[in-house]
Design a protein around this motif. Sequence first.
Motif, PDB file in Angstrom:
ATOM      1  N   PRO A 132    -118.654  20.057  30.410  1.00 12.11           N
ATOM      2  CA  PRO A 132    -119.269  18.736  30.534  1.00 12.11           C
ATOM      3  C   PRO A 132    -118.211  17.662  30.796  1.00 12.11           C
ATOM      4  CG  PRO A 132    -119.261  19.466  28.235  1.00 12.11           C
ATOM      5  CD  PRO A 132    -118.732  20.603  29.065  1.00 12.11           C
ATOM      6  N   ALA A 133    -118.499  16.778  31.715  1.00 10.69           N
ATOM      7  CA  ALA A 133    -117.643  15.624  32.035  1.00 10.69           C
ATOM      8  C   ALA A 133    -116.235  16.011  32.471  1.00 10.69           C
ATOM      9  CB  ALA A 133    -117.578  14.654  30.854  1.00 10.69           C
ATOM     10  N   ALA A 134    -116.100  17.131  33.136  1.00  8.32           N
ATOM     11  CA  ALA A 134    -114.784  17.544  33.641  1.00  8.32           C
ATOM     12  C   ALA A 134    -114.405  16.691  34.851  1.00  8.32           C
ATOM     13  CB  ALA A 134    -114.809  19.019  34.034  1.00  8.32           C
ATOM     14  N   LEU A 135    -113.130  16.379  34.958  1.00 10.62           N
ATOM     15  CA  LEU A 135    -112.597  15.711  36.143  1.00 10.62           C
ATOM     16  C   LEU A 135    -111.987  16.793  37.020  1.00 10.62           C
ATOM     17  CD1 LEU A 135    -110.823  12.739  34.366  1.00 10.62           C
ATOM     18  CD2 LEU A 135    -113.060  12.735  35.469  1.00 10.62           C
ATOM     19  N   TYR A 136    -112.405  16.860  38.276  1.00  9.50           N
ATOM     20  CA  TYR A 136    -111.957  17.926  39.173  1.00  9.50           C
ATOM     21  C   TYR A 136    -111.640  17.323  40.532  1.00  9.50           C
ATOM     22  CZ  TYR A 136    -111.960  22.246  41.861  1.00  9.50           C
ATOM     23  OH  TYR A 136    -111.594  23.292  42.683  1.00  9.50           O
ATOM     24  N   ALA A 137    -110.524  17.733  41.091  1.00  8.91           N
ATOM     25  CA  ALA A 137    -110.143  17.286  42.432  1.00  8.91           C
ATOM     26  C   ALA A 137    -109.559  18.464  43.190  1.00  8.91           C
ATOM     27  CB  ALA A 137    -109.128  16.153  42.353  1.00  8.91           C
ATOM     28  N   GLU A 138    -109.763  18.473  44.488  1.00  7.44           N
ATOM     29  CA  GLU A 138    -109.288  19.567  45.325  1.00  7.44           C
ATOM     30  C   GLU A 138    -108.845  18.989  46.667  1.00  7.44           C
ATOM     31  OE1 GLU A 138    -111.551  23.308  47.265  1.00  7.44           O
ATOM     32  OE2 GLU A 138    -111.956  23.003  45.131  1.00  7.44           O
ATOM     33  N   ALA A 139    -107.758  19.517  47.197  1.00  4.41           N
ATOM     34  CA  ALA A 139    -107.260  19.048  48.490  1.00  4.41           C
ATOM     35  C   ALA A 139    -106.504  20.163  49.189  1.00  4.41           C
ATOM     36  CB  ALA A 139    -106.345  17.846  48.303  1.00  4.41           C
ATOM     37  N   ARG A 140    -106.399  20.038  50.495  1.00  6.25           N
ATOM     38  CA  ARG A 140    -105.598  20.977  51.277  1.00  6.25           C
ATOM     39  C   ARG A 140    -104.265  20.316  51.604  1.00  6.25           C
ATOM     40  NH1 ARG A 140    -103.676  22.585  55.928  1.00  6.25           N
ATOM     41  NH2 ARG A 140    -103.768  24.779  56.510  1.00  6.25           N
ATOM     42  N   LEU A 141    -103.182  21.027  51.316  1.00  6.24           N
ATOM     43  CA  LEU A 141    -101.840  20.534  51.619  1.00  6.24           C
ATOM     44  C   LEU A 141    -101.300  21.266  52.830  1.00  6.24           C
ATOM     45  CD1 LEU A 141    -100.367  20.551  47.998  1.00  6.24           C
ATOM     46  CD2 LEU A 141    -101.489  18.671  49.187  1.00  6.24           C
ATOM     47  N   ASP A 142    -100.583  20.577  53.678  1.00  7.15           N
ATOM     48  CA  ASP A 142     -99.969  21.210  54.844  1.00  7.15           C
ATOM     49  C   ASP A 142     -98.607  21.796  54.485  1.00  7.15           C
ATOM     50  OD1 ASP A 142    -102.037  20.761  56.662  1.00  7.15           O
ATOM     51  OD2 ASP A 142    -101.341  18.736  57.073  1.00  7.15           O
ATOM     52  N   LEU A 143     -98.566  22.476  53.358  1.00  3.65           N
ATOM     53  CA  LEU A 143     -97.362  23.164  52.895  1.00  3.65           C
ATOM     54  C   LEU A 143     -97.748  24.582  52.520  1.00  3.65           C
ATOM     55  CD1 LEU A 143     -96.067  20.380  50.483  1.00  3.65           C
ATOM     56  CD2 LEU A 143     -94.998  21.047  52.646  1.00  3.65           C
ATOM     57  N   PRO A 144     -96.852  25.540  52.743  1.00  7.03           N
ATOM     58  CA  PRO A 144     -97.191  26.917  52.380  1.00  7.03           C
ATOM     59  C   PRO A 144     -97.258  27.088  50.866  1.00  7.03           C
ATOM     60  CG  PRO A 144     -94.920  26.788  53.129  1.00  7.03           C
ATOM     61  CD  PRO A 144     -95.530  25.437  53.353  1.00  7.03           C
ATOM     62  N   PHE A 145     -98.064  28.047  50.432  1.00  4.81           N
ATOM     63  CA  PHE A 145     -98.212  28.355  49.007  1.00  4.81           C
ATOM     64  C   PHE A 145     -96.854  28.591  48.355  1.00  4.81           C
ATOM     65  CE2 PHE A 145     -98.671  31.473  45.604  1.00  4.81           C
ATOM     66  CZ  PHE A 145     -99.626  30.860  44.803  1.00  4.81           C
ATOM     67  N   THR A 146     -95.955  29.247  49.067  1.00  7.12           N
ATOM     68  CA  THR A 146     -94.631  29.557  48.502  1.00  7.12           C
ATOM     69  C   THR A 146     -93.803  28.311  48.228  1.00  7.12           C
ATOM     70  OG1 THR A 146     -93.784  29.897  50.743  1.00  7.12           O
ATOM     71  CG2 THR A 146     -94.501  31.859  49.534  1.00  7.12           C
ATOM     72  N   ALA A 147     -94.154  27.188  48.831  1.00  5.02           N
ATOM     73  CA  ALA A 147     -93.461  25.925  48.547  1.00  5.02           C
ATOM     74  C   ALA A 147     -94.183  25.132  47.458  1.00  5.02           C
ATOM     75  CB  ALA A 147     -93.360  25.083  49.813  1.00  5.02           C
ATOM     76  N   VAL A 148     -95.508  25.250  47.393  1.00  2.00           N
ATOM     77  CA  VAL A 148     -96.304  24.465  46.449  1.00  2.00           C
ATOM     78  C   VAL A 148     -96.244  25.049  45.037  1.00  2.00           C
ATOM     79  CG1 VAL A 148     -98.670  23.754  45.866  1.00  2.00           C
ATOM     80  CG2 VAL A 148     -97.861  23.618  48.235  1.00  2.00           C
ATOM     81  N   TRP A 149     -96.442  26.346  44.912  1.00  2.00           N
ATOM     82  CA  TRP A 149     -96.599  26.924  43.579  1.00  2.00           C
ATOM     83  C   TRP A 149     -95.354  26.795  42.692  1.00  2.00           C
ATOM     84  CZ3 TRP A 149    -100.407  26.878  40.726  1.00  2.00           C
ATOM     85  CH2 TRP A 149    -100.421  27.583  39.535  1.00  2.00           C
ATOM     86  N   PRO A 150     -94.140  26.970  43.193  1.00  2.00           N
ATOM     87  CA  PRO A 150     -92.977  26.766  42.320  1.00  2.00           C
ATOM     88  C   PRO A 150     -92.914  25.349  41.728  1.00  2.00           C
ATOM     89  CG  PRO A 150     -92.315  27.978  44.250  1.00  2.00           C
ATOM     90  CD  PRO A 150     -93.738  27.524  44.491  1.00  2.00           C
ATOM     91  N   ALA A 151     -93.346  24.340  42.471  1.00  2.00           N
ATOM     92  CA  ALA A 151     -93.355  22.973  41.944  1.00  2.00           C
ATOM     93  C   ALA A 151     -94.362  22.835  40.810  1.00  2.00           C
ATOM     94  CB  ALA A 151     -93.676  21.980  43.062  1.00  2.00           C
ATOM     95  N   VAL A 152     -95.502  23.495  40.922  1.00  2.00           N
ATOM     96  CA  VAL A 152     -96.514  23.452  39.868  1.00  2.00           C
ATOM     97  C   VAL A 152     -95.991  24.132  38.603  1.00  2.00           C
ATOM     98  CG1 VAL A 152     -98.813  24.263  39.186  1.00  2.00           C
ATOM     99  CG2 VAL A 152     -98.442  23.325  41.479  1.00  2.00           C
ATOM    100  N   THR A 153     -95.314  25.237  38.749  1.00  2.00           N
ATOM    101  CA  THR A 153     -94.811  25.948  37.569  1.00  2.00           C
ATOM    102  C   THR A 153     -93.729  25.141  36.855  1.00  2.00           C
ATOM    103  OG1 THR A 153     -93.229  27.242  38.872  1.00  2.00           O
ATOM    104  CG2 THR A 153     -95.389  28.225  38.484  1.00  2.00           C
ATOM    105  N   LEU A 154     -92.990  24.307  37.585  1.00  2.00           N
ATOM    106  CA  LEU A 154     -92.010  23.430  36.932  1.00  2.00           C
ATOM    107  C   LEU A 154     -92.703  22.439  35.998  1.00  2.00           C
ATOM    108  CD1 LEU A 154     -89.493  22.584  39.790  1.00  2.00           C
ATOM    109  CD2 LEU A 154     -89.065  23.932  37.736  1.00  2.00           C
ATOM    110  N   LEU A 155     -93.856  21.948  36.404  1.00  2.00           N
ATOM    111  CA  LEU A 155     -94.615  21.035  35.542  1.00  2.00           C
ATOM    112  C   LEU A 155     -95.055  21.737  34.261  1.00  2.00           C
ATOM    113  CD1 LEU A 155     -96.868  19.266  38.191  1.00  2.00           C
ATOM    114  CD2 LEU A 155     -94.856  18.334  37.046  1.00  2.00           C
TER     115      LEU A 155
END
Length: 103
Positions: free
Chosen positions: A23-46
């Motif tokens: 209930p009342a979840a905030l959700y957002a989704e987007a497409r990035l023009d970067l490969p998964f191999t560049a995006v996911w390491p940045a997320v794991t740093l967070l």
Amino acid sequence: MTDWPVTALDPVRRLRVLAAGLPAALYAEARLDLPFTAVWPAVTLLAAGHHPPLDVVLRPGLCLLQGDHVLAATAAAPEGTGTRLALLAALRPPPTAAACAVR
């Protein structure tokens, strides 16, 4: 052996399902023009910078942080030459009477 159809959900679709059930979840989704191999390491740093009392579940494409009262998550999946990225934030619902009885 059954004749039931089988499907696999990528991490973004799993997060979408989780958001729909909260209930009342905030959700957002987007497409990035970067490969998964560049995006996911940045997320794991967070996720590495989390602070207790948050528990962290980190799997390829899915980062889930949860505490007693809050839930936050990030998911990513390759999409063509880019990456689909999703974010979720929600308050955790209180346990139901049935769940408390099981304890």
